[in-house]
Design a protein around this motif. Structure first.
Motif, PDB file in Angstrom:
ATOM      1  N   MET A  52      -2.977   1.600 -11.014  1.00 20.50           N
ATOM      2  CA  MET A  52      -2.626   0.792  -9.620  1.00 20.50           C
ATOM      3  C   MET A  52      -1.918  -0.318 -10.288  1.00 20.50           C
ATOM      4  O   MET A  52      -0.873  -1.028  -9.356  1.00 20.50           O
ATOM      5  N   TRP A  79       0.967   3.964  -2.843  1.00 18.08           N
ATOM      6  CA  TRP A  79       0.771   5.601  -2.354  1.00 18.08           C
ATOM      7  C   TRP A  79       2.079   6.493  -2.890  1.00 18.08           C
ATOM      8  O   TRP A  79       1.812   7.765  -3.329  1.00 18.08           O
ATOM      9  N   VAL A 129      -0.804   6.749 -10.854  1.00 17.34           N
ATOM     10  CA  VAL A 129      -2.187   6.075 -10.929  1.00 17.34           C
ATOM     11  C   VAL A 129      -2.913   7.204 -11.216  1.00 17.34           C
ATOM     12  O   VAL A 129      -3.882   7.024 -12.156  1.00 17.34           O
ATOM     13  N   LYS A 134       1.347   7.353  -6.382  1.00 19.86           N
ATOM     14  CA  LYS A 134      -0.045   8.048  -6.587  1.00 19.86           C
ATOM     15  C   LYS A 134       0.195   8.958  -8.040  1.00 19.86           C
ATOM     16  O   LYS A 134      -1.188   8.999  -8.517  1.00 19.86           O
ATOM     17  N   TRP A 135       1.010   9.607  -8.243  1.00 19.07           N
ATOM     18  CA  TRP A 135       1.024  10.288  -9.444  1.00 19.07           C
ATOM     19  C   TRP A 135       0.870   9.408 -10.680  1.00 19.07           C
ATOM     20  O   TRP A 135      -0.010   9.709 -11.728  1.00 19.07           O
ATOM     21  N   THR A 176       0.970  -1.203  -0.067  1.00 17.37           N
ATOM     22  CA  THR A 176       0.109   0.028   0.268  1.00 17.37           C
ATOM     23  C   THR A 176       0.811   1.290  -0.010  1.00 17.37           C
ATOM     24  O   THR A 176       0.706   2.349  -0.698  1.00 17.37           O
TER      25      THR A 176
END
Length: 453
Positions: A409, A26, A32, A29-30, A22
């Motif tokens: 993801m 995270w 995703v 995240k950019w 996770t």
């Protein structure tokens, strides 16, 4: 003797650290967000570039009973409202009806025409995918009445409302024309049937008339022959009677001459003359017996004989002969036969044809305006839609962003596992060291052991 070899590297644990995964996602995240934005942008481009598709529909229900009353009261064509709705529905579903409408309104279907396609091929594309006919489910008892729903999906640039409403009007017009043609054929068939029955009645009348004339003629012929035979027999009888009378007269003349009777006399007078009685005396004689013929005297008898010998016909002596002459004269012309032959309009004398003539007159003056018959009730006309049903822009963009996020993801997870495997491989390479092992002695057999090795 000693030998050295490398210990195999210890494999990393197969367990996945969810917390570390996770954190790794995270940290990316950019990536995703970038993937979600990219796919969402592509979905937005498709949603705004794709040709909009619209949907229209129309609902038909059975017509009121009074709308079909004129047709049903004609006693020729029975069509209840439910059957009329089915007829229109069958016409709307018919391939020929749709193809005919397609041919007559080609300007409305320019969107389906392609270079190199035949008219039937262009129509097949329209017929297969565009118009759908929906009927109520017979298994469901909650439907209050029968109906037919006609729906259509069409791309932007086409007048779907005009196409759907026009198709319904075209199908109704076709069914009206079909009903008119059916009624025309039925009326012609019934008139032909009535005409056949009238011809049969005429033939029967002619046969009856000819049979009656023949019967009357035969009866007159028989009666005439009978009267003539009777007349001939009576005349022969009269002649025989006259001959017999002359023979009687001859015999009486001979007797009267032998008795000296010249004048008519009676038996009593004859007896008195023989006794020489007074001539001035008057006598009355009562006798219930017929006086012999010779008492008439020779003069009277010869006079009668002379008259009988001069007679040319005895017809006046028999009343029956006059009657026979009267009947023969009446048989010379049969007035009933003359009247039968002089009939001009013999159809007036046909029997049991009044109902046929009344039905024929009704059929010939039958006037049912099929162009005004309302076969169905259009419960809902097709109206211009407020918005297209395809593409659903918000849904497409949302799905695009969702798929993009899932894709991002997936890339982040793949990068995490790739980096994890790479670091595990480096650690295993560093932890690998050589290990020396001393071989055990075998009591003077070491050379043999070395040879076996």
């Amino acid at each position: 003797m000693s030998s050295s070899f490398r210990v195999p590297p210890v494999s990393p644990s197969d367990e996945i650290d969810v917390f570390a995964l996770t954190q790794a996602v995270w940290q990316q995240k950019w990536l995703v967000m970038l993937a979600a934005a990219g796919v969402g942008l592509a979905a937005a481009v498709y949603a705004f570039v794709a040709t909009p598709e619209y949907h229209v529909s129309s609902v038909l229900r059975p017509a009121a009973i009074n709308e079909l009353d004129a047709l049903n009261r004609s006693d020729i064509y029975k069509l209840p409202p439910s059957a009329a709705l089915k007829k229109v529905g069958a016409s709307l579903e018919s391939y020929d009806t749709r193809l005919g409408y397609f041919r007559e309104n080609r300007k409305l279907f320019e969107e389906f025409e392609r270079p190199g396609r035949t008219l039937e091929q262009s129509f097949e594309e329209f017929n297969a995918d565009s118009i759908k006919l929906v009927l109520p489910d017979a298994k469901k008892a909650d439907s209050l009445s029968a109906y037919i729903k006609l729906s259509m999906n069409y791309p932007k640039g086409m007048d779907g409302v005009a196409i759907l409403n026009g198709l319904i009007a075209y199908a109704i017009t076709l069914e009206r024309q079909q009903i008119a043609q059916d009624m025309e054929v039925i009326v012609k068939n019934r008139l032909s049937e009535i005409e056949g029955k009238l011809d049969a009645a005429r033939a029967s009348y002619d046969n009856t008339k000819e049979a009656k004339i023949a019967s009357l003629t035969e009866a007159d012929t028989i009666r005439r022959a009978q009267l003539q035979d009777e007349l001939k027999a009576i005349r022969a009888q009269l002649k025989t009677r006259r001959v017999n009378r002359m023979a009687q007269l001859n015999e009486a003349i001979g007797i009267a001459g032998s008795l000296g009777i010249r004048k008519p006399t009676t038996p009593s007078s004859l007896g008195e003359s023989d006794r020489g009685g007074s001539s001035s005396m008057m006598r009355t004689e009562i006798n219930n017996q017929q006086i012999p013929l010779y008492f008439m005297g020779v003069e009277a008898l010869e006079a009668e004989k002379s008259a009988l010998s001069r007679r040319k016909s005895d017809d006046f002596t028999e009343v029956r002969i006059a009657q026979i002459g009267k009947e023969l004269q009446m048989l010379e012309a049969n007035r009933q036969i003359e009247v039968l032959n002089q009939r001009k309009n013999e159809d007036l004398f046909l029997r049991d044809v009044e109902p046929l003539r009344a039905e024929e007159a009704r059929l010939r003056h039958l006037n049912v305006d099929t162009s005004r018959i309302k076969l169905v009730t259009i419960d809902r006309l097709a109206l211009e839609p407020l918005a297209p049903i395809k593409p659903r822009k918000v849904l497409i963009i949302a799905l695009g962003m969702l798929l993009g996020g899932i894709l991002g993801m997936g890339l982040a997870v793949s990068r995490y596992f790739f980096s994890l495997r790479k670091s595990s491989g480096e650690k295993m390479a560093l932890s690998t060291v050589p290990v020396a092992l001393e071989a055990p002695a075998f009591n003077g057999s070491s050379d043999r052991l070395d040879d076996r090795r």
